[in-house]
Design a protein around this motif. Structure first.
Motif, mmCIF file in Angstrom:
data_model
loop_
_atom_site.group_PDB
_atom_site.id
_atom_site.type_symbol
_atom_site.label_atom_id
_atom_site.label_comp_id
_atom_site.label_asym_id
_atom_site.label_seq_id
_atom_site.Cartn_x
_atom_site.Cartn_y
_atom_site.Cartn_z
ATOM 1 N N ILE A 1 -18.593 -1.477 1.878
ATOM 2 C CA ILE A 1 -18.187 -1.213 0.489
ATOM 3 C C ILE A 1 -17.618 0.199 0.368
ATOM 4 N N LEU A 2 -18.269 1.152 1.045
ATOM 5 C CA LEU A 2 -17.788 2.537 1.029
ATOM 6 C C LEU A 2 -16.359 2.619 1.539
ATOM 7 N N ARG A 3 -16.089 1.956 2.662
ATOM 8 C CA ARG A 3 -14.750 2.000 3.252
ATOM 9 C C ARG A 3 -13.719 1.300 2.363
ATOM 10 N N ILE A 4 -14.147 0.231 1.667
ATOM 11 C CA ILE A 4 -13.219 -0.490 0.784
ATOM 12 C C ILE A 4 -12.705 0.431 -0.321
ATOM 13 N N PHE A 5 -13.589 1.170 -0.948
ATOM 14 C CA PHE A 5 -13.167 2.015 -2.072
ATOM 15 C C PHE A 5 -12.491 3.297 -1.603
ATOM 16 N N ILE A 6 -12.873 3.786 -0.436
ATOM 17 C CA ILE A 6 -12.129 4.922 0.132
ATOM 18 C C ILE A 6 -10.696 4.491 0.429
ATOM 19 N N MET A 7 -10.564 3.266 0.967
ATOM 20 C CA MET A 7 -9.230 2.752 1.258
ATOM 21 C C MET A 7 -8.425 2.562 -0.027
ATOM 22 N N ALA A 8 -9.091 2.101 -1.101
ATOM 23 C CA ALA A 8 -8.388 1.898 -2.370
ATOM 24 C C ALA A 8 -7.891 3.225 -2.936
ATOM 25 N N GLY A 9 -8.749 4.252 -2.945
ATOM 26 C CA GLY A 9 -8.337 5.555 -3.469
ATOM 27 C C GLY A 9 -7.289 6.215 -2.610
ATOM 28 N N THR A 10 -7.469 6.156 -1.298
ATOM 29 C CA THR A 10 -6.482 6.752 -0.393
ATOM 30 C C THR A 10 -5.161 6.001 -0.463
ATOM 31 N N GLY A 11 -5.241 4.683 -0.711
ATOM 32 C CA GLY A 11 -4.012 3.905 -0.841
ATOM 33 C C GLY A 11 -3.183 4.349 -2.030
ATOM 34 N N VAL A 12 -3.865 4.630 -3.153
ATOM 35 C CA VAL A 12 -3.145 5.150 -4.327
ATOM 36 C C VAL A 12 -2.501 6.490 -3.989
ATOM 37 N N GLY A 13 -3.263 7.379 -3.317
ATOM 38 C CA GLY A 13 -2.709 8.677 -2.925
ATOM 39 C C GLY A 13 -1.564 8.544 -1.944
ATOM 40 N N LEU A 14 -1.684 7.600 -1.002
ATOM 41 C CA LEU A 14 -0.624 7.405 -0.012
ATOM 42 C C LEU A 14 0.652 6.897 -0.672
ATOM 43 N N ALA A 15 0.508 5.922 -1.584
ATOM 44 C CA ALA A 15 1.689 5.398 -2.273
ATOM 45 C C ALA A 15 2.341 6.483 -3.127
ATOM 46 N N GLY A 16 1.522 7.256 -3.852
ATOM 47 C CA GLY A 16 2.063 8.348 -4.666
ATOM 48 C C GLY A 16 2.736 9.421 -3.821
ATOM 49 N N THR A 17 2.130 9.739 -2.678
ATOM 50 C CA THR A 17 2.717 10.749 -1.790
ATOM 51 C C THR A 17 4.050 10.283 -1.230
ATOM 52 N N ALA A 18 4.109 9.025 -0.788
ATOM 53 C CA ALA A 18 5.362 8.494 -0.244
ATOM 54 C C ALA A 18 6.462 8.500 -1.302
ATOM 55 N N ALA A 19 6.116 8.075 -2.533
ATOM 56 C CA ALA A 19 7.110 8.077 -3.612
ATOM 57 C C ALA A 19 7.524 9.507 -3.962
ATOM 58 N N GLY A 20 6.560 10.452 -3.924
ATOM 59 C CA GLY A 20 6.876 11.852 -4.215
ATOM 60 C C GLY A 20 7.785 12.475 -3.179
#
Length: 438
Positions: free
Chosen positions: A339-358
């Motif tokens: 569960i810990l890894r699932i939500f870390i992946m979800a938060g990091t995924g948002v950051g990764l998508a935002g970083t790539a778009a930025g």
């Protein structure tokens, strides 16, 4: 997540745990993280907050990349303009006047790494033309053959010609001086020197008119507004410095390491000289640029930090909305670490998508920044980048690979750190309490 979906996910988790883990995140964890992030009608608020978090990271990263690129371009353009016109090493006489400048310059040009030795005579004057009340001007007297070797000026002649200037006895002026004084090629520029002729009635300022043979544009407002180039022999007559120059400016192959050339240059001159270099003369200016650049990086990093805090809020809301699904996953065999890894992946995924778009947005703006400047000028009907205030006539942008990578790493690390707290909260969720009233 429905009970049936959670049951299937739990079975996948059990199967995955039996088969072993490939890499830091299993296929089950990636699937669940993606399902949690997918927008659903009944979780519209969570989706809105997630999108805002993504946009915040994107704009923060883009702003940081654009500002750092502009700061780098500003420094590089200023350095190019300053070193293109002024010598990298400046030699001044320490005892006797520099009346043997031709011989000394020839010896200096034989030194390995020296591109050009430029004898120079300078003087302050008041310049007037067809309009205006006049303006201060710096007259630079250079030899005819040396003017063509000053590429930053000779290759930027906008009106007139280099050949016509070298053949005649006129002057070359900057385009902004020409505009301010209402001068065209062939018009007369009047120069007034306060160091005039001494008469029984006192000192009379020296006044003389010269034909404008060439108009140049270096792109640096200070130079385009105030500098007048004149043949060296004519400048010597005008300033009463027959057969003398004030300095010899030396241009070298590697301006960043001027200290390597000083000893060889002094030895080749074979006469006492006072030696300075461009770094000593402009140290305060370029130090201020470095300080400003570092300060802007720190200030804009706060924007990325604030965007990362939005990730925390969106994940906390997501944990609350998905508490039932988390509890079902736990009862079906998913571990706390999973569960810990699932939500870390979800938060990091948002950051990764935002970083790539930025990064994409920042690169596009940097590559088209001058077109954007012209568009903004057209929309506003005025100069959004005033060259008289900011030295340069256009906004420069020069991206640095290592700086861009540091921005990307900063955004990803902050996104990862922001995801840890909500992920730990989700991992510690008690299934019994979450399902008590279901």
């Amino acid at each position: 997540m429905s009970a049936s979906q959670a049951s299937k996910a739990g079975e996948a988790a059990n199967s995955r745990n039996q088969d072993g883990r490939a890499g830091p995140f299993s296929a089950f964890e990636r699937t669940v993280a993606w399902r949690f992030l997918k927008p659903r009608k009944q979780e519209r608020m969570v989706s809105i907050v997630t999108v805002i978090s993504l946009l915040g990271v994107m704009l923060g990263v883009a702003a940081l990349i654009i500002v750092m690129a502009v700061m780098n371009g500003f420094r590089a353009e200023l350095l190019d303009r300053i070193l293109g016109l002024n010598g990298h090493i400046i030699l001044q006489a320490s005892d006797t006047p520099l009346n043997d400048y031709d011989t000394v310059a020839k010896k200096l040009e034989e030194v390995h790494g020296v591109q050009m030795a430029l004898p120079l005579l300078e003087g302050q004057t008041l310049a007037s033309g067809n309009v205006g009340a006049g303006t201060g001007a710096l007259v630079r007297g250079v030899r005819k053959q040396d003017f063509a070797r000053l590429e930053s000026v000779a290759t930027n002649i906008k009106e007139g010609s280099l050949e016509k200037y070298q053949e005649g006895n006129g002057v070359a002026i900057g385009i902004r001086m020409a505009q301010n004084l209402g001068l065209l090629v062939g018009d007369k520029l009047t120069l007034v020197s306060p160091e005039g002729d001494v008469t029984p009635f006192g000192t009379i300022p020296r006044v003389k008119s010269y034909t404008v043979e060439a108009i140049f544009e270096m792109g640096m407002s200070e130079y385009d507004t105030s500098i007048v180039f004149m043949h060296l022999d004519e400048a010597q007559l005008y300033f009463n410095q027959e057969n003398n120059v004030q300095v010899i400016e030396v241009f070298v192959d590697d301006p960043d390491n001027v200290g390597l050339y000083k000893s060889d240059i002094v030895a080749a001159a074979e006469r006492p000289l006072v030696v300075t270099d461009w770094q000593q003369r402009n140290s305060a200016f370029f130090s201020a640029l470095v300080i400003e650049r570092n300060a802007m990086f720190l200030i804009l990093s706060i924007v990325v930090i604030v965007a990362s805090l939005n990730i925390i809020s969106s994940l906390i809301m997501l944990v609350k909305e998905k508490s039932r699904g988390i509890a079902i996953l736990r009862t079906m065999g998913a571990s706390q670490n999973s569960i810990l890894r699932i939500f870390i992946m979800a938060g990091t995924g948002v950051g990764l998508a935002g970083t790539a778009a930025g990064v994409l947005l920042g690169v596009l703006v940097c590559l088209n920044i001058r077109g954007i400047q012209r568009l903004m000028n057209w929309i506003s009907g005025a100069e959004v980048w005033d060259p008289t205030v900011r030295f340069l006539s256009e906004i420069p942008a020069q991206m640095d690979f290592f700086e861009t990578m540091s921005v990307i790493l900063l955004a990803l690390i902050l996104s990862f750190l922001a995801a840890i707290l909500p992920a730990r909260r989700a991992a510690k969720l008690d299934p019994v309490e979450a399902l008590r009233y279901e």
